[in-house]
Design an enzyme around this catalytic site. Structure first.
Site, PDB file in Angstrom:
ATOM      1  N   HIS A  58       0.843  -1.196   0.000  1.00  9.05           N
ATOM      2  CA  HIS A  58       0.000   0.000   0.000  1.00  9.05           C
ATOM      3  C   HIS A  58       0.879   1.247   0.000  1.00  9.05           C
ATOM      4  CE1 HIS A  58      -2.745  -3.071   1.486  1.00  9.05           C
ATOM      5  NE2 HIS A  58      -3.750  -2.280   1.173  1.00  9.05           N
ATOM      6  N   LYS A  85      -0.973  -7.726  -4.749  1.00  6.39           N
ATOM      7  CA  LYS A  85      -1.874  -6.590  -4.583  1.00  6.39           C
ATOM      8  C   LYS A  85      -1.049  -5.314  -4.432  1.00  6.39           C
ATOM      9  CE  LYS A  85      -4.187  -5.606  -0.737  1.00  6.39           C
ATOM     10  NZ  LYS A  85      -5.206  -5.641   0.351  1.00  6.39           N
ATOM     11  N   ARG A 125     -10.752   1.189  -9.641  1.00  6.20           N
ATOM     12  CA  ARG A 125     -11.200  -0.025  -8.954  1.00  6.20           C
ATOM     13  C   ARG A 125     -12.067  -0.883  -9.876  1.00  6.20           C
ATOM     14  NH1 ARG A 125     -11.008   0.246  -3.143  1.00  6.20           N
ATOM     15  NH2 ARG A 125      -9.995   2.161  -2.421  1.00  6.20           N
ATOM     16  N   THR A 145     -13.440   1.712   4.315  1.00  5.16           N
ATOM     17  CA  THR A 145     -12.209   1.435   5.041  1.00  5.16           C
ATOM     18  C   THR A 145     -10.999   2.072   4.362  1.00  5.16           C
ATOM     19  OG1 THR A 145     -11.895  -0.658   3.853  1.00  5.16           O
ATOM     20  CG2 THR A 145     -13.101  -0.742   5.937  1.00  5.16           C
ATOM     21  N   GLN A 149     -13.177   4.121  -1.719  1.00  4.02           N
ATOM     22  CA  GLN A 149     -13.774   2.784  -1.788  1.00  4.02           C
ATOM     23  C   GLN A 149     -15.249   2.891  -2.152  1.00  4.02           C
ATOM     24  OE1 GLN A 149     -14.159   0.362   1.884  1.00  4.02           O
ATOM     25  NE2 GLN A 149     -12.918  -1.151   0.787  1.00  4.02           N
TER      26      GLN A 149
END
Length: 276
Positions: A58, A85, A125, A145, A149
């Site tokens: 991240h 990821k 996304r 979160t 998102q």
């Protein structure tokens, strides 16, 4: 089921001991979790391989990063069946587009799940699903979160499992646009395998350069891009040629972008309907 217990250093909420975190992860695996999401800089314990590993990275909101270098590092670490990821942080258009370049170069032998968080990265996304990303992360309404998102409510009705065409309105600012609501409803009514997004963009040529060739089917173009879009096109309608600007870009079967301008026709049609 994805098991994760991200420590605070990776942007997660867990602040307990590392021993306790490992205990929780093992309990989740014992409960039947299929995937285990582990920070990129951790060694993978042998017990973890009872699940498929997600090597997770991240980007911090103020962190500079070379995503291609991050991808290469994680690819070297991943084993067959693992996922990678990469969550970038979109402070601007370039930050959002950077994840598209990872797919353009290919995920090679591992599965890639890369997108950009932040309000400017929300569209990525969904867009990366068309490029092979295995899923997207969403939340209950009001329970985000991570910035940008999407909620389950916002995704209901979209053909996320498989869609053939990706469209978008491009310009800046763009978050106020109702075009996605309008066009996605129209696509659903006509049973079209298509999704329409809103992409905050101030440099259309940069978006073209970052995007894999077959990602986009077309764009609605708004300020400040109408003149730039006309110059990028490989073909024009007569109105676009006369006006020097466009509000629509369509990619034809050869991959050429065709510039159209429906502003004037729409205005005249509205006047006629009003009897003027």
């Amino acid at each position: 089921i994805i098991a994760t217990c991200m420590p605070a250093r990776e942007g997660g909420g867990f602040t307990g001991s590392e021993e306790r975190r490992q205990q929780l992860l093992r309990q989740l695996l014992d409960g039947g979790a299929e995937f285990l999401d582990i920070p990129h800089d951790e060694d993978i314990p042998a017990w973890a391989y009872s699940a498929r590993i997600i090597h997770s990275w991240h980007q911090g909101a103020e962190e500079e990063a070379d995503l291609e270098a991050v991808h290469a590092s994680l690819r070297d670490k991943a084993k067959a069946g693992d996922l990678i990821k990469i969550v970038a942080f979109a402070r601007d258009q370039a930050g959002a587009q950077a994840v598209l370049k990872l797919y353009r170069k290919g995920a090679e032998s591992t599965d890639l799940l890369a997108f950009a968080q932040g309000e400017l990265g929300t569209w990525t996304r969904i867009a990366v699903l068309k490029l092979g990303s295995p899923w997207l992360y969403c939340c209950l309404e009001g329970a985000e979160t991570a910035p940008g998102q999407l909620s389950i409510d916002a995704l209901v009705g979209l053909p996320l499992a498989k869609f053939d065409q990706l469209w978008a309105v491009v310009g800046s600012p763009i978050s106020h646009s109702l075009s996605p609501l309008l066009w996605n409803a129209a696509f659903a009514a006509e049973h079209q395998s298509a999704i329409y997004l809103a992409v905050d963009c101030v440099d259309l040529s940069a978006l073209f350069e970052a995007s894999p060739a077959d990602l986009w089917r077309g764009f609605s173009v708004t300020s400040p891009l109408k003149s730039d879009a006309a110059q990028l096109a490989g073909g024009y309608c007569a109105i676009t040629d006369a006006a020097g600007s466009t509000n629509t870009l369509l990619r034809d079967k050869s991959g050429t972008w065709i510039a159209l301008n429906t502003d004037g026709l729409g205005a005249f049609a509205a006047l006629r309907e009003a009897g003027l």
